[in-house]
Scaffold this active site. Sequence first.
Site, PDB file in Angstrom:
ATOM      1  CB  CYS A 142      -0.893   0.024   1.246  1.00  0.00           C
ATOM      2  SG  CYS A 142      -2.127  -1.274   1.307  1.00  0.00           S
TER       3      CYS A 142
ATOM      4  CG  ASP B 152      36.103  23.340  15.088  1.00  0.00           C
ATOM      5  OD1 ASP B 152      37.128  23.860  14.619  1.00  0.00           O
ATOM      6  OD2 ASP B 152      35.308  23.948  15.836  1.00  0.00           O
TER       7      ASP B 152
ATOM      8  CG  ASP C 248      31.281  24.925  17.410  1.00  0.00           C
ATOM      9  OD1 ASP C 248      32.281  24.983  16.671  1.00  0.00           O
ATOM     10  OD2 ASP C 248      31.174  25.568  18.468  1.00  0.00           O
TER      11      ASP C 248
ATOM     12  CG  ASP D   2      33.741  24.128  12.123  1.00  0.00           C
ATOM     13  OD1 ASP D   2      34.946  24.213  11.851  1.00  0.00           O
ATOM     14  OD2 ASP D   2      33.286  24.300  13.266  1.00  0.00           O
TER      15      ASP D   2
END
Length: 738
Positions: free
Chosen positions: A19, A426, A625, A629
Amino acid sequence: MQRIEKKVYPVLEMSCAVCALNVESIVSQQPGVISAAVNFATNTLSVEFDSDRITPEQIRAAVQSIGYDLILDETEVTEKQEEFQEKHYKILKIRTIGAWALLIPIMLLAMVFMHFPYANWIMMVLTIPFLFVFGRSFYISGWKHAVSGQANMDTLVSLSTAIAFVFSLFNTIYPAFWIERGVEPHVYYEAACGIIAFVLLGKLLEEKAKGSTSGAIKKLMGLQPKTAHLIKDSEDVEVPISSLQPGMIISVRPGEKIPVDGVVTDGISYVDESMISGEPVPIEKKAGDSVLAGTINQKGSFLFKAEKVGSETMLAQIVRMVQEAQSSKAPVQRIVDKVAGVFVPAVIIISLLTFIAWMIAGGENKFSYALLSAVSVLVIACPCALGLATPTALMVGIGKAAENHILIKDASALEQMRRVNTVVLDKTGTLTEGHPSVSDFIWAIPYLEELRNLLYSAELKSEHPLAIAIVESLQENDAKIVELDKFESLTGIGITFEKSGQSYWIGSNKLLSLNWSEKQSGLDKKIEELQNSGKSTVFFGRDKELLAIIGITDKIKKTSVEAVRKLEASGIAVHMLTGDSTQTAAAVAKALGIHSYKASALPDDKEKYIQALQADGKIVAMVGDGINDSQALARADVSIAMGKGTDIAMDVAMMTLITSDLMLLPKAFSLSKKTVRLIYQNLFWAFIYNLIGIPIAAGILYPINGFLLNPMLASAAMAFSSVSVVLNSLRLKWSKLK
């Protein structure tokens, strides 16, 4: 110009994995639809479309044309879907209980009191209402799909039970046809009813188990209160949160949940934000501080101004992200979809071939054997087990991630993570606290208040974490804002500005090397000492002269060392990238036990570093963050953002770690491996079940030991195969992440 929208709509009336494929297929064919994916486990359609060419109402009409429906109303959509599913479950429960209650006398007549006078006629009378009441939905669905040229599991159930009933009806009304030919006229009313009863029981158990897989969403939704205390005309009025608007003033009492996102205007309290951020210690909130929906106020009370309401709150965004991730498909699911797409037609063909084979080589009772075997093939085949294998595991895995403060944007990320063998981290805000503070302020010339104010005014214009630390330090020394003549930000290097005809610069080692030509005695040694101690250094200069050296410390997170150790122990190589100098990077890397790192890295350098690793055959995950980055995150095979970082980093990333705890990273890898292992377990058993079950149902064992599978037992096996897949996926729910 296109206006692209991406929506997730609940789908109603789906009964099996085929379905889901039918809905996906019809939506994909509509003009203006860019992509469509239907998840049977969540009963949702994720669709991306051009709103200038097609409307949601037109998409719904297309879905309705093949017998299904969509919920388009986006207000309280989760509650409406749950309400429908609960109603559907109650109806299914009543039908299942009723079916089994009526099946018992039919089975007794067929197996125990078969010589009872008029037993066949009594069974026929009981079977007719049984099929038309408890089996009605299968026949309606099967007919709708047949008319639209499609087929699903209901097609198999309705076809098999109809054949068994019609054959039994003929033998009850006209038994002489077979008696004259020396064949006993068997009836299979109990098989037709048993198939319906077992399938209903299987669907009931499946719905119950599927409901458990959405526990994470229900928990998240449960964080938001239903009402809020609105301050209106100096009175405290209780109102539903749906009526709140930005700018309204809301009162929060001790122990209450905060209803929407906003900013405290009056009062002081401590708020438990652990359900959103994962931080266990309640955070003090006073005027000017932000508060989030779903978090819990402690002993104090306060007033706050609503800023984000409804679907704009962070909680709503988290819920939406989890829902979209659970609705997405992993690459392996595409293969399964292709198999499921041809599954039902293939089973019908196998059933016909089985009938023909028995009619040719079945001996004296060939027709009875041919009919039983053909019906058994139809009912034992289970496309649902295949269709549920991947989405249920992903649904539980993504929900488990959300409960552990890991937000996954796309199912492919969860599948891809298990292949990662290199993690690039980082430094600032990922390995370190991301809250740097000034530890050393060394003036190379006699201290001047004017220079302090210039430095303060320039750094106010920068969003770099180190600039924020300098601003906070200078604020404590009562620095004043002055007007700058010219200002320029140099990405990854620093800033330059002009004042009264003189050029100033603030930034990293690279900016220092470009500008500092008139070396001042003794400063080289001081710079080296700061950097060797692991401190970040920022340089403030005028023209070719160095004015000040600023030493900044950013503490390594308590969990970073353990996280790095765990990743290395699991065979994942860890690399570090930073814009800091080589000496600072070396000191931090040594403290963390990281052997591979790159210092003085600009955004382009970070991306090139990822590319170099990939060129070397590595599967790379990047964790960052900041805005600087984002290029590297976009380049990596798997991108992971720290939740307390910038919005752009989280937008680019496939996965977000909501808390600042880097120990979530090993947990994310562990979850990926466990989820993918479950997917392959489910697929293995689903394929094996069908590969073994269908030949047995066709009668392959009859020449060996005389075994012929009863259609009723075949339906029981089919019903429990899909349930077993869901239950296997649910094991992950209680599994501990390490």
